[in-house]
Motif scaffolding. Structure first.
Motif, PDB file in Angstrom:
ATOM      1  N   MET A   1       0.854  -1.175   0.000  1.00 63.08           N
ATOM      2  CA  MET A   1       0.000   0.000   0.000  1.00 63.08           C
ATOM      3  C   MET A   1       0.888   1.221   0.000  1.00 63.08           C
ATOM      4  O   MET A   1       1.871   1.296   0.714  1.00 63.08           O
ATOM      5  CB  MET A   1      -0.819  -0.089   1.276  1.00 63.08           C
ATOM      6  N   THR A   2       0.561   2.175  -0.814  1.00 58.82           N
ATOM      7  CA  THR A   2       1.285   3.435  -0.801  1.00 58.82           C
ATOM      8  C   THR A   2       0.305   4.566  -0.585  1.00 58.82           C
ATOM      9  O   THR A   2      -0.856   4.463  -0.918  1.00 58.82           O
ATOM     10  CB  THR A   2       2.043   3.689  -2.123  1.00 58.82           C
ATOM     11  N   GLU A   3       0.809   5.616   0.003  1.00 58.52           N
ATOM     12  CA  GLU A   3       0.020   6.826   0.191  1.00 58.52           C
ATOM     13  C   GLU A   3       0.525   7.826  -0.830  1.00 58.52           C
ATOM     14  O   GLU A   3       1.693   8.195  -0.809  1.00 58.52           O
ATOM     15  CB  GLU A   3       0.210   7.357   1.615  1.00 58.52           C
ATOM     16  N   ASP A   4      -0.344   8.216  -1.759  1.00 60.33           N
ATOM     17  CA  ASP A   4       0.028   9.217  -2.748  1.00 60.33           C
ATOM     18  C   ASP A   4      -0.118  10.596  -2.154  1.00 60.33           C
ATOM     19  O   ASP A   4      -1.068  10.875  -1.455  1.00 60.33           O
ATOM     20  CB  ASP A   4      -0.923   9.183  -3.956  1.00 60.33           C
ATOM     21  N   VAL A   5       0.809  11.443  -2.461  1.00 60.81           N
ATOM     22  CA  VAL A   5       0.652  12.860  -2.204  1.00 60.81           C
ATOM     23  C   VAL A   5       0.708  13.493  -3.582  1.00 60.81           C
ATOM     24  O   VAL A   5       1.747  13.502  -4.216  1.00 60.81           O
ATOM     25  CB  VAL A   5       1.780  13.408  -1.304  1.00 60.81           C
ATOM     26  N   LYS A   6      -0.446  13.921  -4.077  1.00 57.92           N
ATOM     27  CA  LYS A   6      -0.484  14.550  -5.390  1.00 57.92           C
ATOM     28  C   LYS A   6      -0.494  16.050  -5.207  1.00 57.92           C
ATOM     29  O   LYS A   6      -0.973  16.561  -4.216  1.00 57.92           O
ATOM     30  CB  LYS A   6      -1.713  14.097  -6.166  1.00 57.92           C
ATOM     31  N   LEU A   7       0.025  16.739  -6.185  1.00 57.55           N
ATOM     32  CA  LEU A   7       0.160  18.174  -6.090  1.00 57.55           C
ATOM     33  C   LEU A   7      -0.856  18.834  -7.010  1.00 57.55           C
ATOM     34  O   LEU A   7      -0.926  18.510  -8.187  1.00 57.55           O
ATOM     35  CB  LEU A   7       1.576  18.570  -6.476  1.00 57.55           C
ATOM     36  N   ASP A   8      -1.657  19.753  -6.460  1.00 55.31           N
ATOM     37  CA  ASP A   8      -2.639  20.435  -7.286  1.00 55.31           C
ATOM     38  C   ASP A   8      -1.982  21.593  -8.026  1.00 55.31           C
ATOM     39  O   ASP A   8      -0.789  21.809  -7.935  1.00 55.31           O
ATOM     40  CB  ASP A   8      -3.856  20.881  -6.464  1.00 55.31           C
ATOM     41  N   GLU A  29       2.010  10.758  11.734  1.00 59.71           N
ATOM     42  CA  GLU A  29       3.363  10.489  11.253  1.00 59.71           C
ATOM     43  C   GLU A  29       3.450  10.720   9.747  1.00 59.71           C
ATOM     44  O   GLU A  29       4.431  11.268   9.249  1.00 59.71           O
ATOM     45  CB  GLU A  29       3.793   9.057  11.591  1.00 59.71           C
ATOM     46  N   LEU A  30       2.424  10.302   9.016  1.00 60.71           N
ATOM     47  CA  LEU A  30       2.390  10.525   7.575  1.00 60.71           C
ATOM     48  C   LEU A  30       2.387  12.020   7.262  1.00 60.71           C
ATOM     49  O   LEU A  30       3.081  12.469   6.346  1.00 60.71           O
ATOM     50  CB  LEU A  30       1.181   9.831   6.952  1.00 60.71           C
ATOM     51  N   ASP A  31       1.648  12.794   8.035  1.00 59.88           N
ATOM     52  CA  ASP A  31       1.623  14.248   7.848  1.00 59.88           C
ATOM     53  C   ASP A  31       3.008  14.842   8.096  1.00 59.88           C
ATOM     54  O   ASP A  31       3.475  15.695   7.331  1.00 59.88           O
ATOM     55  CB  ASP A  31       0.607  14.902   8.788  1.00 59.88           C
ATOM     56  N   ARG A  32       3.672  14.400   9.173  1.00 61.09           N
ATOM     57  CA  ARG A  32       5.025  14.893   9.469  1.00 61.09           C
ATOM     58  C   ARG A  32       5.991  14.513   8.359  1.00 61.09           C
ATOM     59  O   ARG A  32       6.777  15.323   7.885  1.00 61.09           O
ATOM     60  CB  ARG A  32       5.540  14.334  10.805  1.00 61.09           C
ATOM     61  N   LEU A  33       5.894  13.260   7.921  1.00 62.80           N
ATOM     62  CA  LEU A  33       6.771  12.778   6.863  1.00 62.80           C
ATOM     63  C   LEU A  33       6.550  13.570   5.574  1.00 62.80           C
ATOM     64  O   LEU A  33       7.512  13.989   4.918  1.00 62.80           O
ATOM     65  CB  LEU A  33       6.531  11.281   6.638  1.00 62.80           C
ATOM     66  N   THR A  34       5.307  13.818   5.233  1.00 58.90           N
ATOM     67  CA  THR A  34       4.992  14.598   4.035  1.00 58.90           C
ATOM     68  C   THR A  34       5.573  16.004   4.140  1.00 58.90           C
ATOM     69  O   THR A  34       6.213  16.489   3.207  1.00 58.90           O
ATOM     70  CB  THR A  34       3.464  14.663   3.823  1.00 58.90           C
ATOM     71  N   ASP A  35       5.376  16.654   5.274  1.00 66.22           N
ATOM     72  CA  ASP A  35       5.933  18.003   5.478  1.00 66.22           C
ATOM     73  C   ASP A  35       7.455  17.983   5.373  1.00 66.22           C
ATOM     74  O   ASP A  35       8.054  18.874   4.756  1.00 66.22           O
ATOM     75  CB  ASP A  35       5.523  18.564   6.840  1.00 66.22           C
ATOM     76  N   ASP A  36       8.081  16.975   5.967  1.00 68.19           N
ATOM     77  CA  ASP A  36       9.545  16.874   5.920  1.00 68.19           C
ATOM     78  C   ASP A  36      10.040  16.604   4.496  1.00 68.19           C
ATOM     79  O   ASP A  36      11.074  17.131   4.082  1.00 68.19           O
ATOM     80  CB  ASP A  36      10.049  15.788   6.866  1.00 68.19           C
ATOM     81  N   LEU A  37       9.311  15.779   3.749  1.00 72.15           N
ATOM     82  CA  LEU A  37       9.685  15.503   2.362  1.00 72.15           C
ATOM     83  C   LEU A  37       9.603  16.769   1.520  1.00 72.15           C
ATOM     84  O   LEU A  37      10.509  17.076   0.740  1.00 72.15           O
ATOM     85  CB  LEU A  37       8.808  14.403   1.760  1.00 72.15           C
ATOM     86  N   LEU A  58       8.142  21.250 -10.396  1.00 69.68           N
ATOM     87  CA  LEU A  58       8.823  20.141 -11.057  1.00 69.68           C
ATOM     88  C   LEU A  58       8.506  18.789 -10.423  1.00 69.68           C
ATOM     89  O   LEU A  58       8.804  17.750 -11.012  1.00 69.68           O
ATOM     90  CB  LEU A  58      10.338  20.367 -11.047  1.00 69.68           C
ATOM     91  N   ILE A  59       7.924  18.789  -9.235  1.00 70.80           N
ATOM     92  CA  ILE A  59       7.561  17.536  -8.563  1.00 70.80           C
ATOM     93  C   ILE A  59       6.119  17.205  -8.921  1.00 70.80           C
ATOM     94  O   ILE A  59       5.199  17.954  -8.600  1.00 70.80           O
ATOM     95  CB  ILE A  59       7.724  17.661  -7.032  1.00 70.80           C
ATOM     96  N   TYR A  60       5.931  16.091  -9.598  1.00 73.38           N
ATOM     97  CA  TYR A  60       4.593  15.679 -10.037  1.00 73.38           C
ATOM     98  C   TYR A  60       3.899  14.778  -9.021  1.00 73.38           C
ATOM     99  O   TYR A  60       2.699  14.839  -8.860  1.00 73.38           O
ATOM    100  CB  TYR A  60       4.674  14.948 -11.370  1.00 73.38           C
ATOM    101  N   LYS A  61       4.662  13.929  -8.340  1.00 73.75           N
ATOM    102  CA  LYS A  61       4.032  12.994  -7.412  1.00 73.75           C
ATOM    103  C   LYS A  61       5.050  12.521  -6.382  1.00 73.75           C
ATOM    104  O   LYS A  61       6.219  12.343  -6.692  1.00 73.75           O
ATOM    105  CB  LYS A  61       3.478  11.789  -8.181  1.00 73.75           C
ATOM    106  N   ILE A  62       4.541  12.311  -5.157  1.00 81.01           N
ATOM    107  CA  ILE A  62       5.324  11.721  -4.077  1.00 81.01           C
ATOM    108  C   ILE A  62       4.502  10.550  -3.557  1.00 81.01           C
ATOM    109  O   ILE A  62       3.378  10.738  -3.123  1.00 81.01           O
ATOM    110  CB  ILE A  62       5.556  12.715  -2.920  1.00 81.01           C
TER     111      ILE A  62
END
Length: 130
Positions: A1-8, A29-37, A58-62
């Protein structure tokens, strides 16, 4: 399972809208990780443009897997960018510096091609493009 972070269009991170199984990573933790990324990505600059790659759009998807492996889809402002061979490594190094990250993979894509509409308002101000 992956959690996508898509950028609008405004380059704000938002969870992907497609249905999926909840992440095994606790939401805080996912929120912290996303912010840190995102913070790590903002340390990477195209040497010819005084704006970080995240604000440039330039970042399309994480993608963050349950094992905390990170997959980044990104592009460049132009396929002939002089740092095309180096920038994915810079992104990988920046993402690896985030505490709690497992393996990191950076995919360089040119479809869809980048265009200035992907830049954040912050990038537009920095480049006097208002």
């Amino acid at each position: 399972m992956t959690e996508d972070v898509k950028l609008d269009e405004q380059e704000n991170a938002a969870p992907a809208t497609e249905e999926r199984t909840p992440s095994a990573i606790p939401q805080d933790e996912l929120d912290r990780l996303t912010d840190d990324l995102i913070g790590a990505l903002k340390t990477v600059y195209d040497p010819e443009i005084p704006v970080d790659i995240y604000e440039l759009g330039l970042i399309y998807k994480i993608d963050v897997s349950d094992d905390r492996d990170v997959l980044i889809d990104m592009t460049l402002t132009a396929p002939g960018c002089p740092v095309a061979g180096e920038m994915p490594g810079w992104v990988e190094d920046a993402v690896r510096s985030v505490e709690g990250v497992g393996d990191v993979q950076v995919n360089l894509l040119f479809d869809p091609p980048w265009d200035p509409t992907r830049m954040s308002d912050e990038a537009r101000v920095a480049l006097n493009m208002y």
